[in-house]
Each structure stands twice: as C-alpha cells, then as structure tokens.
Design a protein around this motif. Structure first.
Motif, PDB file in Angstrom:
ATOM      1  N   GLU A  52       0.932  -1.332   0.180  1.00 11.06           N
ATOM      2  CA  GLU A  52      -0.252  -0.102   0.427  1.00 11.06           C
ATOM      3  C   GLU A  52       0.882   0.976   0.588  1.00 11.06           C
ATOM      4  O   GLU A  52       1.460   1.614   1.007  1.00 11.06           O
ATOM      5  N   HIS A  54       2.774   4.948  -0.345  1.00 10.38           N
ATOM      6  CA  HIS A  54       2.011   6.216  -0.143  1.00 10.38           C
ATOM      7  C   HIS A  54       3.395   6.595  -0.629  1.00 10.38           C
ATOM      8  O   HIS A  54       4.350   7.247   0.176  1.00 10.38           O
ATOM      9  N   HIS A  55       4.020   6.900  -1.893  1.00  7.97           N
ATOM     10  CA  HIS A  55       4.968   7.008  -2.772  1.00  7.97           C
ATOM     11  C   HIS A  55       5.944   8.721  -1.413  1.00  7.97           C
ATOM     12  O   HIS A  55       6.716   8.788  -1.642  1.00  7.97           O
ATOM     13  N   LEU A  82       1.734   3.375 -10.921  1.00  7.28           N
ATOM     14  CA  LEU A  82       1.032   4.350  -9.957  1.00  7.28           C
ATOM     15  C   LEU A  82      -0.018   4.801 -10.707  1.00  7.28           C
ATOM     16  O   LEU A  82      -0.024   4.858 -12.368  1.00  7.28           O
ATOM     17  N   LYS A  83      -0.787   5.141 -10.661  1.00  5.81           N
ATOM     18  CA  LYS A  83      -2.049   5.717 -10.926  1.00  5.81           C
ATOM     19  C   LYS A  83      -2.542   7.572 -10.852  1.00  5.81           C
ATOM     20  O   LYS A  83      -1.005   7.821 -10.331  1.00  5.81           O
ATOM     21  N   TYR A  85      -3.404   9.911  -9.798  1.00  4.17           N
ATOM     22  CA  TYR A  85      -3.550  10.915  -8.749  1.00  4.17           C
ATOM     23  C   TYR A  85      -2.624  10.754  -7.558  1.00  4.17           C
ATOM     24  O   TYR A  85      -2.197  11.845  -7.330  1.00  4.17           O
ATOM     25  N   GLN A  86      -1.842   9.225  -7.735  1.00  6.27           N
ATOM     26  CA  GLN A  86      -0.424   9.385  -7.470  1.00  6.27           C
ATOM     27  C   GLN A  86       1.129  10.089  -7.815  1.00  6.27           C
ATOM     28  O   GLN A  86       1.735  10.353  -7.691  1.00  6.27           O
ATOM     29  N   ASP A  89       0.039  13.717  -6.847  1.00  6.89           N
ATOM     30  CA  ASP A  89       0.161  14.091  -5.755  1.00  6.89           C
ATOM     31  C   ASP A  89       1.357  14.001  -5.405  1.00  6.89           C
ATOM     32  O   ASP A  89       2.441  14.994  -4.368  1.00  6.89           O
ATOM     33  N   LEU A  90       2.455  13.175  -5.836  1.00  7.72           N
ATOM     34  CA  LEU A  90       4.026  13.900  -6.195  1.00  7.72           C
ATOM     35  C   LEU A  90       4.454  14.838  -6.422  1.00  7.72           C
ATOM     36  O   LEU A  90       5.903  15.447  -5.865  1.00  7.72           O
TER      37      LEU A  90
END
Length: 267
Positions: A52, A54-55, A82-83, A85-86, A89-90
């Motif tokens: 799971e 959280h990058h 990665l999706k 949204y990830q 976020d990054l």
C-alpha cells in the motif's frame, strides 16, 4: 549548481527531528521504529510499503536520495504502477517542497531542477522513469504556480525561521515563464468562497492563491517583520520573484495594478 550534487541534509539530525515530531503527535512507537528502519535501510523483504504505497511519504524517508536512488525505489512497483492521482500527488509535493521532512531546501531544489529544469515550461513533463498506468501530461501553469508559491511564501512568513528556507532561493528563474499563462482570477477583485477552485479539474483554491501573491508583493516592498534575522535576504528573494510578475502585469488581468496597491495598503 546541481551537477555532481552533494546533499546538504544531515541525516541523523533529520531523523531526530522526525522522531520528535512523530512522538509529539502520539504515533505508536512500533511504527516509529519501522519508519526508522526504512529511513536508514530502505525496503526489507516483507515491507508493507510495497503493498500500500504512499509514495510521497515513502520518498521523504527513503535513504537513497539521488535520482538513481529514486529510480531504484520505483523499481519495486513495476507490477503495481502508479495511478494518475499518485503522480499528481508526487508532483504537487515536489513543487511544494514536501518530499523530505526537515530536509535542506537546496536538496528540494535538486529534485525540482532534475525533474523540470531551471525554468518551468508549459510543455515540460516531469522527467523521471516511473511505472505508470497512463501517460503523464504537463502540469497546468496555475497549478505549478500555486504549488511553488506555497513553498516560497511559507518560508517568507516564518519570521521565527523554524523552516530552513525555500528551494526557490536556488532556482531564481523557475517561475519566469508562468505569468502570461496564469488564470486572471488569481489577481482580480471578486470575493470567492474559501474552498472555491479554478475548476473541478484544477484544484487551485483561488482565495489562498491570491493571499500568497499579496504576501509576496508586501515582502518584496520590505514589509517583513523587522525582527526577522533574515529580513534583508528575504526581501531580496521576494523582490526577484515579484519583479517577474510585475514585468508581465499587462498579462495578469486588468485588476493586477490595483491588486498590488491593495496589497501594500493592507495592515
């Protein structure tokens, strides 16, 4: 500046600050120790971070800090891409200087420079090899601007200087290409609800973004707490970035000159 870069963050001192913060937040010690092991050693064979991820949080702790080290990190997710949204976020965390708790701001600048260059450009795509589900697209200028301004003004308003600095100190031309591309609502005189954004697809909150520009204007004109020990330096940095926008005032909407005057009149 970033060729053969030597990182400025002292890792042991960094971990001490992270650990104190986590304990003050009441985090269970068992998780603190897991983070400490990851901070110094990276992944182990059964690490839950692979399942799971959280990058942003992981990379803030990951011990291999170079771009090659980040590629090594992402190699663990070749079967778990990665999706969108990830990826978003990054990018947001990088431009806000949040990928590295208590890190030296020049280390943050190292990442931004490697991924976007000295100057953000509208067709730039984050330059990193990561496993992804869909192609990465360039960031909207207003979004990139909002993230960078959050980092810059967060440091400028910290008159106690608890934050080390802003990565933009080391990238003085980073926002040069942004002004003509920005949404004029960021500089107008309408009142917006606190959570109102530019659009559902562009989650830039208009009110806070306008407040940050007003702060930059005030700081660039010397309106910083005189007791701030870094006052003169901060004025110089703020003026450098304000001048970029002032030079493009004709492209920032008809309200921008009045926007400047109002900012300077505020108490």
């Amino acid at each position: 500046m970033f060729e053969n870069y030597q990182f400025k963050t002292e890792r042991n001192a960094q971990w001490e600050r992270i650990e104190v913060s986590k304990r003050e937040d009441g985090r269970a010690e068992v998780y603190n120790q897991k983070d400490k092991a990851f901070f110094y050693n990276g992944f182990d064979e059964t690490d839950w971070r692979k399942v799971e991820p959280h990058h942003v949080g992981n990379l803030a702790l990951y011990p291999k800090k170079t771009i090659a080290g980040w590629k090594d990190y992402f190699s663990y997710f070749k079967d778990n891409p990665l999706k969108l949204y990830q990826v978003a976020d990054l990018q947001q965390a990088l431009l806000e200087g949040r990928v590295g708790e208590y890190a030296h701001p020049q280390d943050d600048a190292y990442y931004v420079w490697n991924f976007w260059g000295d100057t953000w450009l509208p067709d730039s795509i984050i330059d990193i090899e990561i496993p992804i589900k869909e192609p990465i697209v360039p960031l909207d200028a207003s979004f990139a601007y909002s993230c960078a301004m959050r980092n810059l003004t967060g440091w400028l308003k910290d008159t106690d200087n608890n934050s080390v600095g802003s990565y933009l100190e080391y990238l003085p031309r980073f926002m040069d290409a942004m002004p003509p591309l920005l949404d004029a609502r960021l500089f107008d005189f309408k009142n917006y609800k606190i959570r109102q954004t530019l659009s559902p697809e562009l989650p830039v909150r208009i009110g806070p973004a306008k407040s940050r520009m007003k702060q930059l204007i005030r700081n660039a004109h010397g309106l910083i707490d005189p007791t701030d020990k870094k006052r003169d330096y901060k004025v110089t940095v703020a003026k450098n970035f304000f001048d970029v926008f002032d030079a493009h005032s004709d492209k920032l909407g008809e309200d921008f000159p009045r926007f400047i005057a109002e900012a300077l009149e505020e108490e």
